[in-house]
Write an enzyme that holds these catalytic residues in place. Structure first.
Site, mmCIF file in Angstrom:
data_model
loop_
_atom_site.group_PDB
_atom_site.id
_atom_site.type_symbol
_atom_site.label_atom_id
_atom_site.label_comp_id
_atom_site.label_asym_id
_atom_site.label_seq_id
_atom_site.Cartn_x
_atom_site.Cartn_y
_atom_site.Cartn_z
ATOM 1 N N GLU A 136 -32.239 18.111 23.248
ATOM 2 C CA GLU A 136 -33.535 18.003 23.919
ATOM 3 C C GLU A 136 -33.795 19.228 24.786
ATOM 4 O O GLU A 136 -32.923 19.678 25.542
ATOM 5 C CB GLU A 136 -33.568 16.756 24.804
ATOM 6 C CG GLU A 136 -34.921 16.570 25.487
ATOM 7 C CD GLU A 136 -34.932 15.481 26.552
ATOM 8 O OE1 GLU A 136 -35.940 14.777 26.656
ATOM 9 O OE2 GLU A 136 -33.923 15.344 27.281
ATOM 10 N N LYS A 157 -42.507 13.807 24.098
ATOM 11 C CA LYS A 157 -41.807 12.696 24.757
ATOM 12 C C LYS A 157 -42.802 11.790 25.476
ATOM 13 O O LYS A 157 -43.598 12.234 26.299
ATOM 14 C CB LYS A 157 -40.785 13.261 25.750
ATOM 15 C CG LYS A 157 -39.862 12.211 26.364
ATOM 16 C CD LYS A 157 -38.795 12.893 27.205
ATOM 17 C CE LYS A 157 -37.805 11.899 27.753
ATOM 18 N NZ LYS A 157 -36.721 12.553 28.516
ATOM 19 N N CYS A 175 -34.057 11.727 24.215
ATOM 20 C CA CYS A 175 -33.341 11.228 25.385
ATOM 21 C C CYS A 175 -33.605 9.742 25.660
ATOM 22 O O CYS A 175 -33.379 8.908 24.793
ATOM 23 C CB CYS A 175 -33.697 12.112 26.579
ATOM 24 S SG CYS A 175 -32.540 12.047 27.959
#
Length: 316
Positions: free
Chosen positions: A45, A136, A170
């Site tokens: 990430e 994200k 994540c």
């Protein structure tokens, strides 16, 4: 054989907040994986150009603090604008090496004005085409001080030999509904990318594999105190509170039965290779399939908005 897929987990450190140098390191790593005939390579990430570690080291939530403004500006300048062709060389290497790729970037999104940044997971296929950019959905804790929240446009899966691959960033991997959105599209190889550290990967990787009866690849970056470049703004203040190790890796692979194929690898920089056999997916779906025979869509069903969000819409 179409049911076998050789994967490469790129557990590397960035040249922190240096877009050009980190891109060069990524390109070298792709070439190395290509020489080993890997068919999918995954990076951590926000690897390009790095995770915002300074926020927890410099009183990141303090209002109107110059140190945070100036490092943030440095971060934005080193973020990636895909529309400007900044991933073209990486895409060309994917094509030349016949290798698909998941790459974690900080995206300076032109369609959101070009000043805010998103932790985006980019999928590039084996012919070098960008097929999805997943921003994200929910930045975590202090990440919200520098990252913007994304949208559902990137909740997509992609064919790769017999596999169907999808990925999340994540702590998104802890969100049941985004996981279900990928499962429902036939995902059977799940990619989870992390900034680094086995405290994230050691439990959730096996849990997702057991829940989904899919292969799960978790890839983390590395970061040591010595990895902060000398030209980092306010470097002395950052180093003053920094531990020696900020991200210890923890990249790993779990099989569709929830057991380790590759247990978390710590502190070691480089490529981790493994060959996955698709037949294992069908074997484990025999007794559980979260969106198939072990689901009740007449009782519970998920609605997903995949429209790319923008503040303005123009009609000519």
């Amino acid at each position: 054989m179409d049911n076998l897929l050789k994967v490469a987990l790129a557990q590397i450190s960035p040249v922190w907040l240096n877009k050009k140098a980190t891109l060069q390191k990524i390109e070298t790593t792709v070439q190395e994986a290509g020489k080993e005939n890997a068919e999918l390579i995954v990076f951590g990430e926000a690897l390009l150009p790095g995770y915002p570690f300074w926020l927890s080291l410099t009183d990141g939530a303090k209002w109107d603090l110059n140190i945070n403004k100036e490092i943030h500006a440095h971060y934005v300048r080193n973020a990636v604008q895909i529309e400007a062709g900044e991933l073209d060389a990486v895409c060309q290497l994917a094509k030349e090496n016949n290798i698909a790729m998941y790459l974690g970037i900080m995206e300076r999104a032109k369609d959101r004005g070009g000043h805010s940044i998103y932790a985006s997971l980019v999928y590039i296929d084996q012919v070098g085409e960008i097929k999805s950019v997943h921003r994200k959905l929910q930045p975590t804790y202090d990440e919200r001080l520098t990252w913007a929240p994304g949208d559902g446009n990137g909740l997509q899966v992609h064919p790769l030999k017999q596999f169907t691959v999808g990925g999340l960033n994540c702590w998104e991997n802890w969100m049941p509904l985004p996981r279900a959105a990928l499962y429902g599209q036939g995902e059977n190889l799940h990619v989870a990318v992390w900034p680094g550290s086995d405290h994230n990967t050691k439990d959730i990787t096996r849990f997702i594999s057991r829940e989904s009866r899919s292969f799960v690849i978790s890839v983390s970056s590395l970061m040591k105190k010595s990895d902060f470049p000398k030209d980092t703004p306010h470097l002395d203040a950052v180093l003053k509170e920094s531990p020696e190790v900020l991200a210890n890796g923890g990249s790993c692979i779990a099989g569709p039965n929830g057991e380790w194929i590759v247990a978390p690898v710590l502190y070691k920089e480089g490529l981790i290779y493994e060959t996955l056999d698709f037949d294992r997916v069908y074997e484990e779906r025999q007794n559980f399939d979260a969106v198939g025979h072990y689901s009740r869509p007449d009782v519970t069903k998920l609605y997903v908005n995949r429209e790319r969000q923008s503040t303005v819409e123009f009609k000519e």
